[in-house]
Structure formats: structure tokens, C-alpha cells
Motif scaffolding. Structure first.
Motif, PDB file in Angstrom:
ATOM      1  N   ILE A 100      -1.675   7.129  -2.191  1.00  0.00           N
ATOM      2  CA  ILE A 100      -2.622   6.049  -1.893  1.00  0.00           C
ATOM      3  C   ILE A 100      -4.040   6.324  -2.424  1.00  0.00           C
ATOM      4  O   ILE A 100      -4.646   5.440  -3.043  1.00  0.00           O
ATOM      5  CB  ILE A 100      -2.648   5.752  -0.374  1.00  0.00           C
ATOM      6  N   PRO A 101      -4.620   7.537  -2.235  1.00  0.00           N
ATOM      7  CA  PRO A 101      -5.983   7.778  -2.752  1.00  0.00           C
ATOM      8  C   PRO A 101      -6.105   7.636  -4.268  1.00  0.00           C
ATOM      9  O   PRO A 101      -7.216   7.456  -4.789  1.00  0.00           O
ATOM     10  CB  PRO A 101      -6.269   9.222  -2.314  1.00  0.00           C
ATOM     11  N   PHE A 102      -4.992   7.701  -5.002  1.00  0.00           N
ATOM     12  CA  PHE A 102      -5.050   7.661  -6.465  1.00  0.00           C
ATOM     13  C   PHE A 102      -4.826   6.253  -7.025  1.00  0.00           C
ATOM     14  O   PHE A 102      -4.907   6.053  -8.233  1.00  0.00           O
ATOM     15  CB  PHE A 102      -3.994   8.616  -7.046  1.00  0.00           C
ATOM     16  N   LEU A 103      -4.551   5.284  -6.157  1.00  0.00           N
ATOM     17  CA  LEU A 103      -4.284   3.923  -6.636  1.00  0.00           C
ATOM     18  C   LEU A 103      -5.483   3.329  -7.371  1.00  0.00           C
ATOM     19  O   LEU A 103      -5.331   2.562  -8.323  1.00  0.00           O
ATOM     20  CB  LEU A 103      -3.907   3.019  -5.457  1.00  0.00           C
TER      21      LEU A 103
ATOM     22  N   GLY B 204      -9.607  -3.589 -12.370  1.00  0.00           N
ATOM     23  CA  GLY B 204     -10.026  -4.985 -12.265  1.00  0.00           C
ATOM     24  C   GLY B 204      -9.751  -5.618 -10.911  1.00  0.00           C
ATOM     25  O   GLY B 204     -10.060  -6.796 -10.710  1.00  0.00           O
ATOM     26  N   ILE B 205      -9.123  -4.880  -9.991  1.00  0.00           N
ATOM     27  CA  ILE B 205      -8.844  -5.383  -8.639  1.00  0.00           C
ATOM     28  C   ILE B 205      -9.320  -4.340  -7.631  1.00  0.00           C
ATOM     29  O   ILE B 205      -9.020  -3.153  -7.781  1.00  0.00           O
ATOM     30  CB  ILE B 205      -7.341  -5.677  -8.439  1.00  0.00           C
ATOM     31  N   ASP B 206     -10.050  -4.786  -6.591  1.00  0.00           N
ATOM     32  CA  ASP B 206     -10.569  -3.874  -5.582  1.00  0.00           C
ATOM     33  C   ASP B 206      -9.430  -3.358  -4.693  1.00  0.00           C
ATOM     34  O   ASP B 206      -8.677  -4.152  -4.113  1.00  0.00           O
ATOM     35  CB  ASP B 206     -11.613  -4.606  -4.723  1.00  0.00           C
ATOM     36  N   VAL B 207      -9.290  -2.037  -4.593  1.00  0.00           N
ATOM     37  CA  VAL B 207      -8.228  -1.436  -3.775  1.00  0.00           C
ATOM     38  C   VAL B 207      -8.731  -1.345  -2.332  1.00  0.00           C
ATOM     39  O   VAL B 207      -9.361  -0.369  -1.925  1.00  0.00           O
ATOM     40  CB  VAL B 207      -7.829  -0.043  -4.305  1.00  0.00           C
ATOM     41  N   ASN B 208      -8.429  -2.388  -1.541  1.00  0.00           N
ATOM     42  CA  ASN B 208      -8.846  -2.428  -0.145  1.00  0.00           C
ATOM     43  C   ASN B 208      -7.639  -2.208   0.771  1.00  0.00           C
ATOM     44  O   ASN B 208      -6.536  -1.905   0.318  1.00  0.00           O
ATOM     45  CB  ASN B 208      -9.539  -3.758   0.173  1.00  0.00           C
ATOM     46  N   ALA B 209      -7.840  -2.382   2.083  1.00  0.00           N
ATOM     47  CA  ALA B 209      -6.774  -2.137   3.061  1.00  0.00           C
ATOM     48  C   ALA B 209      -5.575  -3.041   2.828  1.00  0.00           C
ATOM     49  O   ALA B 209      -4.422  -2.622   2.980  1.00  0.00           O
ATOM     50  CB  ALA B 209      -7.319  -2.338   4.476  1.00  0.00           C
TER      51      ALA B 209
ATOM     52  N   VAL C 163      -1.676  -1.923   2.160  1.00  0.00           N
ATOM     53  CA  VAL C 163      -0.542  -2.420   2.960  1.00  0.00           C
ATOM     54  C   VAL C 163       0.547  -2.979   2.037  1.00  0.00           C
ATOM     55  O   VAL C 163       1.739  -2.722   2.248  1.00  0.00           O
ATOM     56  CB  VAL C 163      -1.012  -3.501   3.968  1.00  0.00           C
ATOM     57  N   PHE C 164       0.140  -3.744   1.016  1.00  0.00           N
ATOM     58  CA  PHE C 164       1.110  -4.270   0.047  1.00  0.00           C
ATOM     59  C   PHE C 164       1.907  -3.126  -0.586  1.00  0.00           C
ATOM     60  O   PHE C 164       3.134  -3.197  -0.730  1.00  0.00           O
ATOM     61  CB  PHE C 164       0.396  -5.054  -1.062  1.00  0.00           C
ATOM     62  N   PHE C 165       1.185  -2.073  -0.969  1.00  0.00           N
ATOM     63  CA  PHE C 165       1.836  -0.936  -1.619  1.00  0.00           C
ATOM     64  C   PHE C 165       2.836  -0.256  -0.679  1.00  0.00           C
ATOM     65  O   PHE C 165       3.960   0.064  -1.074  1.00  0.00           O
ATOM     66  CB  PHE C 165       0.783   0.073  -2.084  1.00  0.00           C
TER      67      PHE C 165
ATOM     68  N   SER D 162       6.843   0.045  -1.125  1.00  0.00           N
ATOM     69  CA  SER D 162       7.482   1.361  -1.177  1.00  0.00           C
ATOM     70  C   SER D 162       8.560   1.504  -0.093  1.00  0.00           C
ATOM     71  O   SER D 162       9.549   2.209  -0.284  1.00  0.00           O
ATOM     72  CB  SER D 162       6.433   2.472  -1.028  1.00  0.00           C
ATOM     73  N   SER D 163       8.377   0.819   1.044  1.00  0.00           N
ATOM     74  CA  SER D 163       9.372   0.879   2.123  1.00  0.00           C
ATOM     75  C   SER D 163      10.709   0.307   1.673  1.00  0.00           C
ATOM     76  O   SER D 163      11.770   0.841   2.025  1.00  0.00           O
ATOM     77  CB  SER D 163       8.864   0.112   3.352  1.00  0.00           C
ATOM     78  N   ALA D 164      10.659  -0.775   0.902  1.00  0.00           N
ATOM     79  CA  ALA D 164      11.898  -1.376   0.391  1.00  0.00           C
ATOM     80  C   ALA D 164      12.632  -0.403  -0.519  1.00  0.00           C
ATOM     81  O   ALA D 164      13.868  -0.307  -0.499  1.00  0.00           O
ATOM     82  CB  ALA D 164      11.577  -2.670  -0.359  1.00  0.00           C
ATOM     83  N   SER D 165      11.879   0.351  -1.329  1.00  0.00           N
ATOM     84  CA  SER D 165      12.496   1.336  -2.227  1.00  0.00           C
ATOM     85  C   SER D 165      13.051   2.516  -1.441  1.00  0.00           C
ATOM     86  O   SER D 165      14.158   3.001  -1.722  1.00  0.00           O
ATOM     87  CB  SER D 165      11.473   1.832  -3.250  1.00  0.00           C
ATOM     88  N   ALA D 166      12.298   2.974  -0.452  1.00  0.00           N
ATOM     89  CA  ALA D 166      12.729   4.140   0.330  1.00  0.00           C
ATOM     90  C   ALA D 166      13.983   3.856   1.140  1.00  0.00           C
ATOM     91  O   ALA D 166      14.833   4.735   1.320  1.00  0.00           O
ATOM     92  CB  ALA D 166      11.597   4.582   1.263  1.00  0.00           C
TER      93      ALA D 166
END
Length: 509
Positions: free
Chosen positions: A106-109, A115-120, A124-126, A130-134
Motif C-alpha cells: 500500500i505505501p508504494f502505490l 495523475g490520481i491522488d492515492v487517498n483512503a 480500499v479499492f485496492f 486484492s481480496s478477490a484474488s486472494a
């Protein structure tokens, strides 16, 4: 049973992929309309990042499937059970590792997303994606047994039913609530439901499967293969997933959305060909187990290559000419990329379809140890050139790197199949490339003929009906061209005899 099972797997695989392709385009259209192209670019970038995390799987499934061929052929129940128990425990460990790695990344996203702000909300989207993949790692291990046992149609049937139900729910969720997070949660539930059903069906079919201690000597043997397959996984990841990350990091994340629209079409065609041809791979593995004569192995290889070439012609040529037309109908004129991009994409798809025969035979021979050197060279070429050329040529430069990497894979893998698999003379390998140059000339001739027909007769109208009409005309021209240009080839004659024989049997019945 082998041929019938292969046919059933191919038909079900093709049907499921067709349904999934149609709904993938519908879902993508809804995503663009209701959540925007930025979120779509984000979705594709996250998918590429998560593909990197899935490298933790290390190629266990490929090694397990290869290990299952002989026990299934000999009906060695104890060995099958030992292998599946190893796979189950390893996949559980990988599932937990995947969850932990997703959190740590997450800290490396912010360095990947441009061009997109990495906010909360983005985080959550990420995590939801990732939960679907796991989720798949905890329940999917028995799929390998169905595939190796040529009963993949069971998992395909379950997948297509659950996919249809959940796709309809997801589309309604996006339209009614415009909630991307709810869409991701539903995707995660879909993966869980599908795999739980397959687990249940496998337990009913293979009642001898039960938990037991790990067979340590067998585990060490599989691990040796896994270490070699792992490089294959890295190369596969670099080929299929790093382009989005390179574009996101070195150009911008929104451009990934435009790139991903074309890649949705290309990936759908690639998946359709895989769905049709992938069920043949266990038959190849079984044949190589029972037949050690290099000449006879090469005969099967040539038939497989010729079949892939025909599918490449019928797939790549219409795509090259009509893909912009499809983008306009689907999304509009504003979403088009350059014709150079289209031609590079087409070359990449052609090489992928045609050269994958070598990959199928390498896996069936179990040549993982030597293939890793080919993987290193091809992967390094791909990622290195893509990064360098992205600064010079933009998106097109990324594709040039991918195409050159594909050529490296093709040359290296074909040499490996002939020298270490068939163990035939260099003259035989040279003849393989002469035939491929003839194939390429045939491809260029049929592409030019179809382009002339389209520009002269078919290009004066637009719309979905005209698009379908043009595609049908092109397929007919390609089929006639195949009979005219390659009727002299042994593989084409054998294929025509089998088709005629099948039609006669159907007519009599």
C-alpha cells in the motif's frame, strides 16, 4: 474417452469464454459510463500489480499438473492423493502470503499511480480487488486435478453459471448505485462461491482424496520443478501485466484506461483461443508419456502448430482491420489509438497464438529447468525495451518492447522443443522455421486481400450490423485462402479428411 473429453472441454471452454467476453464488454461499458475512465485505468493498474503478487504462486499449478499426468495414466491413487495434499497446503500458505503482501504494498502505490491522488478510498479499492484474488488460493487447488484428468468441463460449467449470475448483479449495482466498492465486493463473493461448488463436486467425484501428511520426497521433487517454472511465471507476468504498470508510471494512469480498452479486445481473443486449445494440452502430455519416438512427437507438434496458425489467421486478420470500427461502435471516436498501435498489437497477438505450441510442448515434456534461460532473456528484453521506448514513442514504444520480447521467446522455445524434446537434427529445426516463414507470407497475403476488400467495398457504412457482415465476409475469404494456399500441406490434408469424415458420420446418423 480422451478425444471426447478434449472436445467437451474445448466446447465448454469456448462457450464459457464467449459468455465471459460479452459480459466483460458490457461491464466495461457500464464502468466507463458510471464510474469513469480514471477508475477504469486504476482497475487495470491494480490488476497488473496484483498479478505481480500472484507470482507468489511460483508456478505450483503447472508443476502439479505435470506431476499428475503419470499417476492418472497409471491410476495410482496414492500418488494422486499425495500430490493434491501438497498442492492444498502450499496454496493455503500462498493465500495468507498474498493478503500480507497486499497490505505491505500500500505505501508504494503512490509511485505506481500517476495523475490520481492515492487517498483512503483508492486504498480500499485496492484491498477489495486484492481480496478477490486472494480468495481463489484457499479453495481452487482441486481445479488442477480436473484439468489434468481432462474433466475441466466441470469447473467451466460452474464458472459460467456463477459468472452469469454475478455479472448481472454487478451491472445492476453499478447502474443503480454507481458503487465501485460494492462491485468489487460482489466479485470477491463470486470467486468464493464458484470455488466452493467446485470443491464439493470434486469431493463427490474423487472420494479417495483425504488429508494426510506431506510426502516430503515428492514435495522436494515438485519444488525442483517449481523453481524452474517460477521464472516462466515471471516472464508470463512481464508479458501480460507490466505494460499497464509501465504506462501508468512513465506516461499516466488515465492512458492505461485507453490502452486497456484495446487490451480488453485482444485479451478476449487470446482467452477465446486458449479456451479452445488449452484442453488439448493434457492430451499432448498423455501422448508424450506413451510415445517416445521424436518423429511421431514432431508430427503431433506440426498438427498443433497448423491448427494454431489457422486460428491465428481467423482471429488476427479481422481484428487488425476492424478493431477501430469496434471501438467506435462500443465507446466512440474519442477512445481510438494510433494505427501503429493496432498493427503492433496484431503482430503480438499473432506471435502469441502461433508460438504457444512450443510452450504447450515444453510444459508437457517437463523442460522447466532449461526453459528458465529462455524466460530470462525474453522477459529482460521485453521490460527493458518497453521502459526505454515508452519515453521515446509513448504507448507504441511499450508495444515494440513486448513484440521483440515475444520474438525472443519464440526463437528460444522452439529451439528447446527440437533439441531437448524431440532430440531431432538441426535440419528439422531449420525446416520448422522455413514453414513458419511460409505461414507469415500467407498471413500477409490474406491480410492485404482482406484490407483491399474492406477499403473497396465494406468501408462505406458503419454500425453493428455492418461490422458483423464485414467480419463474416473476412472469415469466408480467410477460409478459402487457407484451402488455396495450404492445401498441399500434410497437416491441412489430414485436417480436411477429419472434417469430411465427421460430416459423413453426422449425415449417416
Amino acid at each position: 474417452m480422451g478425444k471426447r473429453a478434449t472436445a467437451k472441454n474445448s466446447i465448454l471452454g469456448l462457450l464459457s469464454q464467449l459468455v465471459m467476453t460479452v459480459f466483460a464488454f458490457i461491464t466495461r461499458s457500464v464502468l466507463i459510463k458510471y464510474v469513469g475512465i480514471d477508475i477504469l485505468g486504476l482497475n487495470s493498474t491494480f490488476a497488473s500489480v496484483l498479478s505481480a503478487l500472484s507470482l507468489a504462486e511460483m508456478g505450483f499449478q503447472t508443476a502439479i499438473v505435470y506431476s499428475l499426468y503419470k499417476p492418472l495414466y497409471e491410476n495410482d491413487i496414492n500418488a494422486i492423493n499425495d500430490i493434491l495434499n501438497i498442492f492444498k497446503i502450499v496454496y493455503r500458505f500462498i493465500g495468507f502470503f498474498f493478503i500480507l503482501a497486499s497490505i505491505l504494498i500500500i505505501p508504494f502505490l503512490k509511485y505506481i499511480i500517476n495523475g490520481i491522488d492515492v487517498n483512503a478510498t483508492i486504498i480500499v479499492f485496492f484491498l477489495l480487488q486484492s481480496s478477490a484474488s486472494a480468495a481463489s488460493y484457499f479453495l481452487a487447488y482441486k481445479r488442477a486435478l480436473l484439468y489434468a484428468d481432462q474433466k475441466d468441463y466441470i469447473s467451466k460449467t460452474v464458472d459460467i453459471i456463477t459468472f452469469l449470475i454475478f455479472s448481472i448483479i454487478e451491472i445492476f449495482t453499478l447502474v443503480l448505485f454507481k458503487s465501485y466498492s460494492a462491485y468489487l465486493i460482489e466479485r470477491c463473493i463470486q470467486v468464493i462461491v464458484s470455488n466452493v461448488i467446485i470443491q464439493f463436486l470434486c469431493s463427490k467425484r474423487y472420494k479417495y482424496l483425504h488429508s494426510k501428511k506431506i510426502n516430503k520426497p515428492l514435495f522436494r521433487k515438485i519444488i525442483r520443478n517449481v523453481k524452474d517454472v517460477f521464472l516462466n511465471r515471471i516472464a508470463g507476468y512481464i508479458y501480460t501485466s507490466t505494460d499497464s504498470i509501465v504506462i501508468s508510471a512513465f506516461i499516466n494512469t488515465t492512458t492505461v484506461g485507453f490502452y486497456a480498452n484495446y487490451m480488453t479486445i485482444v485479451s478476449s481473443l487470446r482467452l477465446l483461443t486458449n479456451a479452445l486449445l488449452h484442453p488439448i494440452v493434457p492430451s499432448i502430455g498423455n501422448f508424450l508419456v506413451s510415445e517416445s519416438n521424436g518423429e511421431k512427437q514432431e508430427e503431433l507438434f506440426y498438427m498443433h502448430c497448423h491448427l494454431r496458425y489457422i486460428i491465428a489467421l481467423m482471429t488476427v486478420i479481422p481484428m487488425t482491420i476492424l478493431i477501430d470500427e469496434f471501438i467506435i461502435i462500443w465507446l466512440g471516436q474519442d477512445f481510438l489509438l494510433s494505427r501503429l498501435f493496432v498493427y503492433l498489437t496484431s503482430i503480438d497477438l499473432y506471435i502469441h497464438i502461433v508460438h504457444s505450441s512450443t510452450y504447450d510442448f515444453i510444459n508437457s515434456f517437463g523442460l522447466f529447468n532449461i526453459d528458465k534461460y529462455v524466460e530470462i532473456i525474453g522477459a529482460a528484453t521485453n521490460i527493458g525495451l518497453s521502459i526505454i521506448l515508452s519515453k521515446m514513442m509513448g504507448v507504441e514504444g511499450v508495444l515494440v518492447g513486448t513484440v521483440v520480447g515475444q520474438i525472443a521467446f519464440w526463437i528460444g522455445r522452439s529451439a528447446l522443443v527440437y533439441k531437448k524434446g524431440f532430440r531431432l537434427k538441426n535440419t528439422k529445426y531449420l525446416l520448422y522455421w522455413i514453414y513458419n516463414f511460409i505461414y507469415i507470407i500467407g498471413y500477409i497475403i490474406l491480410l492485404i486481400i482482406n484490407k483491399i476488400i474492406f477499403d473497396s467495398i465494406l468501408s462505406f457504412q458503419t454500425g453493428i450490423v455492418h461490422f458483423i457482415y464485414s467480419a463474416v465476409i473476412m472469415e469466408c475469404v480467410i477460409l478459402v485462402g487457407i484451402f488455396v494456399l495450404f492445401g498441399w500441406k500434410k497437416e491441412q490434408k489430414n485436417m480436411q479428411k477429419r472434417i469430411i469424415s465427421y460430416i459423413k458420420r453426422k449425415h449417416k446418423s
